[in-house]
Design a protein around this motif. Structure first.
Motif, PDB file in Angstrom:
ATOM      1  N   ALA A 187       0.860  -1.179   0.000  1.00 11.72           N
ATOM      2  CA  ALA A 187       0.000   0.000   0.000  1.00 11.72           C
ATOM      3  C   ALA A 187       0.896   1.228   0.000  1.00 11.72           C
ATOM      4  O   ALA A 187       2.064   1.170   0.388  1.00 11.72           O
ATOM      5  CB  ALA A 187      -0.919   0.001   1.206  1.00 11.72           C
ATOM      6  N   SER A 195     -10.087  -2.311  -3.034  1.00 12.77           N
ATOM      7  CA  SER A 195      -8.691  -2.422  -3.416  1.00 12.77           C
ATOM      8  C   SER A 195      -8.561  -2.692  -4.908  1.00 12.77           C
ATOM      9  O   SER A 195      -7.718  -2.134  -5.580  1.00 12.77           O
ATOM     10  CB  SER A 195      -8.024  -3.548  -2.609  1.00 12.77           C
ATOM     11  N   ASP A 204      -4.537   1.836  -1.237  1.00  8.79           N
ATOM     12  CA  ASP A 204      -4.471   0.404  -0.980  1.00  8.79           C
ATOM     13  C   ASP A 204      -4.866  -0.387  -2.223  1.00  8.79           C
ATOM     14  O   ASP A 204      -5.250  -1.552  -2.133  1.00  8.79           O
ATOM     15  CB  ASP A 204      -5.408   0.050   0.185  1.00  8.79           C
TER      16      ASP A 204
END
Length: 409
Positions: free
Chosen positions: A2, A188, A278
């Motif tokens: 991330a 994500s 992320d």
């Protein structure tokens, strides 16, 4: 993987709201994967949902139950969220399972079945493991709490391929009183909302009229979750819910509405940016600022054309100052009567393009310096008007391919 050191914040309680979690083993053993949110009677709820034609069964039912509550002059009393299984592409069986989930939670909590809104995220096309899901509901109810730990556990309980929980909180002064806004989100990959797979749940103790709450949600979602993209795929399950318990200060009058709107926009933007940071396999957080557009719509068209270019995204991953990829993406954006000689493109503090070609003074060394940074801003001035738009995206790495190649296993 991330980008950046985003930490889950301390969150004060929202008066009247409680959250509980369970480890139901829906896909992965020994992890939180079931969340229940208890909403007090009299609260107002607004929702924004995916526009994907194959919207998941829980989306269909959540929209129907929300409408049923409003028709009765009531608000929903519970949200139930599971991860590990999207309950999408499951036809009538999926709707049956979503209804059964709502019915069982309603029975356990002593509320009407249409007072429960379901949400799911995870693998598409698989039936829900109903025995495990329903068995987790009493555990989630028994764990209901209002403090920061309950919010943190709920943030963990809605994740799929995310590497960390995502939360944001702000307390605002409205005259002599205060209101708090808390929010959690997940997402994500499969991120390009059109209302990211994304879910967001935001709550405040403010007292807000329903029409204003609906308007604020539309406005703030449009400039946050609808301005992010990881891979250009709109999920079947996207949803963003805004809950106002009505236990705090009343939001009324232009000045107070403006303060609350700004606070809510901050929360939505932080949650949306946390999803991009992320992004699956992301190593870069990229801000695309479009200026001097004839309309906001065309500014967004240019931003998303650049953000969705695999060639631009792989150059970003490689820290390769191949600025011609950015120029080419801008040039194929769907703009009528596009005079490219008026376009200027900046990469961070480096001017790449002006007057239809490479900027005077540009060097490969300067471009490589900016491309090597973890956070990059690409500024594109179109020379067509005064409208602006900002979109946030990622690079495209080997890990993105690996994560999605192995997702069902």
């Amino acid at each position: 993987m991330a980008v950046g050191e985003t930490r889950f914040p301390a969150m004060p309680a929202i008066d009247g709201l409680r959250l509980g979690t369970a480890m139901a083993g829906i896909k992965t053993p020994c992890r939180r994967d079931l969340v229940v949110v208890e909403i007090p009677a009299g609260a107002r709820v607004a929702g924004s949902f995916t526009r994907n034609a194959f919207c998941a069964a829980p989306v269909t039912l959540a929209k129907a139950n929300l409408a049923a509550c409003r028709a009765k002059g009531e608000g929903p009393r519970y949200l139930v969220i599971n991860t590990g299984n999207a309950n999408a592409g499951t036809g009538e069986v999926g709707l049956r399972d979503a209804r059964a989930t709502c019915a069982e939670l309603a029975r356990l909590a002593g509320v009407n079945e249409d007072g429960v809104l379901p949400f799911s995220t995870g693998v598409i096309g698989e039936p829900l493991p109903m025995e495990r899901l329903l068995g987790g509901l009493p555990v989630a109810l028994a764990s209901l709490g209002a403090d920061g730990e309950a919010w943190h556990q709920a943030g963990e309980g809605i994740l799929t391929t995310d590497t960390r929980p995502k939360g944001a909180s702000v307390t605002l002064a409205l005259g002599e009183r205060t209101v708090t806004i808390n929010g959690i989100s997940k997402g994500s990959g499969m991120i390009k909302p059109n209302m990211a797979t994304m879910l967001a749940f935001v709550a405040t103790d403010a007292a807000i009229e329903q029409e204003l709450l609906d308007s604020l949600l539309r406005e703030t979602v449009d400039r946050s979750f609808n301005c992010i993209t990881v891979d250009g795929d709109t999920s079947t399950n996207d949803a963003c819910m805004l809950i106002a318990t009505g236990r705090g200060a009343t939001v009324h009058g232009d000045e107070e509405i403006a303060v609350f709107r700004n606070g809510l926009q901050r929360i939505m933007t932080e949650l949306a940016q946390a999803i991009v940071r992320d992004g699956e396999g992301a190593t870069k957080f990229v801000t695309l600022q479009i200026e001097e557009a004839a309309s906001r719509e065309e500014a967004l068209d240019v931003a998303f054309t650049v953000a969705h270019s695999p060639l631009v995204k792989t150059a970003l991953y490689a820290s390769d100052a191949n600025w011609g990829r950015i120029l080419a993406a801008v040039g194929r954006a769907p703009l009528a009567d596009f005079d490219v000689s008026r376009v200027a493109i900046d990469l961070g503090d480096v001017r790449l393009v002006e007057h239809g070609g490479r900027a005077t003074g540009y060097t490969e060394e300067d471009g490589s310096r900016v491309m090597g940074q973890e956070e990059i801003t690409i500024r594109i001035a179109l020379g067509r008007g005064e409208e602006v738009a900002t979109v946030w995206t990622t690079d495209l790495s080997h890990d993105y391919v690996s994560i999605n190649a192995d997702y069902r296993s």
